[in-house]
Design a protein around this motif. Structure first.
Motif, mmCIF file in Angstrom:
data_model
loop_
_atom_site.group_PDB
_atom_site.id
_atom_site.type_symbol
_atom_site.label_atom_id
_atom_site.label_comp_id
_atom_site.label_asym_id
_atom_site.label_seq_id
_atom_site.Cartn_x
_atom_site.Cartn_y
_atom_site.Cartn_z
ATOM 1 N N GLU A 32 -6.242 -5.124 -4.925
ATOM 2 C CA GLU A 32 -6.789 -3.861 -4.927
ATOM 3 C C GLU A 32 -7.060 -3.148 -3.486
ATOM 4 O O GLU A 32 -6.880 -2.238 -3.068
ATOM 5 N N LEU A 33 -7.458 -4.123 -2.552
ATOM 6 C CA LEU A 33 -7.706 -3.903 -1.237
ATOM 7 C C LEU A 33 -6.254 -3.655 -0.437
ATOM 8 O O LEU A 33 -6.071 -2.615 0.274
ATOM 9 N N SER A 34 -5.228 -4.355 -0.939
ATOM 10 C CA SER A 34 -3.860 -4.152 -0.347
ATOM 11 C C SER A 34 -3.573 -2.637 -0.928
ATOM 12 O O SER A 34 -2.752 -2.007 0.009
ATOM 13 N N ILE A 35 -3.755 -2.448 -2.008
ATOM 14 C CA ILE A 35 -3.336 -1.220 -2.667
ATOM 15 C C ILE A 35 -3.809 -0.099 -1.955
ATOM 16 O O ILE A 35 -3.106 0.961 -1.502
ATOM 17 N N GLU A 36 -5.100 -0.107 -1.483
ATOM 18 C CA GLU A 36 -5.758 0.871 -0.739
ATOM 19 C C GLU A 36 -5.403 1.097 0.666
ATOM 20 O O GLU A 36 -5.074 2.235 1.028
ATOM 21 N N CYS A 37 -4.976 -0.005 1.175
ATOM 22 C CA CYS A 37 -4.505 -0.131 2.722
ATOM 23 C C CYS A 37 -3.211 0.699 2.403
ATOM 24 O O CYS A 37 -2.670 1.391 3.337
ATOM 25 N N PHE A 38 -1.997 0.029 1.613
ATOM 26 C CA PHE A 38 -0.760 0.504 1.409
ATOM 27 C C PHE A 38 -0.792 2.356 1.257
ATOM 28 O O PHE A 38 0.030 2.962 2.033
ATOM 29 N N MET A 39 -1.711 2.685 0.315
ATOM 30 C CA MET A 39 -1.876 4.032 0.142
ATOM 31 C C MET A 39 -2.130 4.910 1.200
ATOM 32 O O MET A 39 -1.696 5.949 1.584
ATOM 33 N N ASN A 40 -3.064 4.349 1.907
ATOM 34 C CA ASN A 40 -3.452 5.248 3.216
ATOM 35 C C ASN A 40 -2.708 5.137 4.410
ATOM 36 O O ASN A 40 -2.475 5.898 5.062
ATOM 37 N N LEU A 41 -1.879 4.011 4.059
ATOM 38 C CA LEU A 41 -0.564 4.031 5.127
ATOM 39 C C LEU A 41 0.633 4.827 4.787
ATOM 40 O O LEU A 41 1.772 4.817 5.443
ATOM 41 N N GLU A 42 0.483 5.427 3.569
ATOM 42 C CA GLU A 42 1.700 6.027 2.663
ATOM 43 C C GLU A 42 3.084 4.919 2.636
ATOM 44 O O GLU A 42 4.028 5.480 2.815
ATOM 45 N N GLN A 43 2.591 3.761 2.400
ATOM 46 C CA GLN A 43 3.650 3.126 2.251
ATOM 47 C C GLN A 43 3.673 2.873 0.608
ATOM 48 O O GLN A 43 3.115 1.800 -0.130
ATOM 49 N N TRP A 44 4.206 3.685 -0.083
ATOM 50 C CA TRP A 44 4.423 3.822 -1.602
ATOM 51 C C TRP A 44 4.968 2.707 -2.283
ATOM 52 O O TRP A 44 4.708 2.367 -3.331
ATOM 53 N N ASP A 45 6.220 2.158 -1.869
ATOM 54 C CA ASP A 45 6.763 1.063 -2.520
ATOM 55 C C ASP A 45 5.783 -0.288 -2.516
ATOM 56 O O ASP A 45 5.848 -0.741 -3.647
ATOM 57 N N ARG A 46 5.169 -0.460 -1.284
ATOM 58 C CA ARG A 46 4.330 -1.671 -1.275
ATOM 59 C C ARG A 46 3.148 -1.435 -2.250
ATOM 60 O O ARG A 46 2.752 -2.472 -3.004
ATOM 61 N N ALA A 47 2.489 -0.188 -2.114
ATOM 62 C CA ALA A 47 1.468 -0.006 -2.994
ATOM 63 C C ALA A 47 1.631 -0.074 -4.367
ATOM 64 O O ALA A 47 0.889 -0.753 -5.466
ATOM 65 N N GLN A 48 2.923 0.371 -4.653
ATOM 66 C CA GLN A 48 3.425 0.524 -6.242
ATOM 67 C C GLN A 48 3.655 -0.781 -6.848
ATOM 68 O O GLN A 48 3.308 -1.237 -7.881
ATOM 69 N N ASP A 49 4.362 -1.906 -5.716
ATOM 70 C CA ASP A 49 4.540 -3.159 -6.387
ATOM 71 C C ASP A 49 3.149 -3.559 -6.660
ATOM 72 O O ASP A 49 3.186 -4.836 -7.447
ATOM 73 N N ALA A 50 2.030 -3.571 -5.726
ATOM 74 C CA ALA A 50 0.848 -4.308 -5.719
ATOM 75 C C ALA A 50 0.176 -3.654 -7.175
ATOM 76 O O ALA A 50 -0.455 -4.541 -7.875
ATOM 77 N N CYS A 51 0.436 -2.445 -7.558
ATOM 78 C CA CYS A 51 -0.252 -2.008 -8.541
ATOM 79 C C CYS A 51 0.415 -2.633 -9.944
ATOM 80 O O CYS A 51 -0.237 -2.917 -11.045
ATOM 81 N N VAL A 52 1.685 -2.845 -9.773
ATOM 82 C CA VAL A 52 2.343 -3.509 -11.134
ATOM 83 C C VAL A 52 1.977 -4.730 -11.086
ATOM 84 O O VAL A 52 1.632 -5.273 -12.186
ATOM 85 N N THR A 53 1.955 -5.445 -10.050
ATOM 86 C CA THR A 53 1.474 -6.901 -10.027
ATOM 87 C C THR A 53 0.082 -6.997 -10.617
ATOM 88 O O THR A 53 -0.274 -7.840 -11.429
ATOM 89 N N ILE A 54 -0.938 -6.258 -10.156
ATOM 90 C CA ILE A 54 -2.283 -6.608 -10.787
ATOM 91 C C ILE A 54 -2.346 -5.981 -12.263
ATOM 92 O O ILE A 54 -2.925 -6.688 -12.805
ATOM 93 N N LEU A 55 -1.743 -5.039 -12.556
ATOM 94 C CA LEU A 55 -1.675 -4.575 -14.153
ATOM 95 C C LEU A 55 -0.947 -5.798 -15.025
ATOM 96 O O LEU A 55 -1.546 -6.115 -15.870
#
Length: 147
Positions: A70-93
């Motif tokens: 969840e922390l990684s998702i927040e960081c990636f989204m704030n950095l606009e690193q959409w691919d990394r944020a999306q991958d972390a979301c899929v992993t957590i789900l």
């Protein structure tokens, strides 16, 4: 006026001082005390130091994996690193069998920012199919073990 400037300088130094002290505490206990780690992260968040947070994630050894994602998702989204944020979301789900509303919300935000509606539809459909197939395979294996 010079008194106000001194106060401004002191106020600017406080977050950096807090960050430095928190880092020393976490380093001294080798990241084993969750509260200290999370305080350090909170101090970095207050300064919008998203890249620094990503760098320290490996040091957060005692923080639960879901919380780190969840922390990684927040960081990636704030950095606009959409691919990394999306991958972390899929992993957590996948880890939570799709039962994590905040991750669904973040996934949709990422995919909309990354590629619009088509991307969102594609990613969510694939994830739902994956979740459905993994739940049906786990339920069939558990029912066969009952027999």
């Amino acid at each position: 006026s010079s008194e106000n400037k001194n106060k401004d300088i002191q106020l600017q130094m406080l977050p950096r001082l807090a960050e430095s002290l928190a880092k020393k505490v976490v380093d001294s206990n080798k990241g084993t005390i969750i509260e200290d780690c999370l305080l350090w992260v909170q101090i970095l968040k207050s300064q919008s130091k998203w890249e620094n947070i990503i760098e320290i994630v490996p040091q957060l050894v005692k923080v639960p994996q879901v919380q780190i994602l969840e922390l990684s998702i927040e960081c990636f989204m704030n950095l606009e690193q959409w691919d990394r944020a999306q991958d972390a979301c899929v992993t957590i789900l996948k880890k939570q069998s799709g039962d994590q509303w905040s991750s669904w919300k973040s996934l949709i935000q990422c995919s909309m920012s990354k590629g619009g509606f088509e991307e969102t539809e594609s990613v969510t459909t694939k994830l739902l199919d994956d979740l459905q197939s993994s739940s049906s395979s786990s339920s069939s294996s558990s029912s066969s073990s009952i027999r």
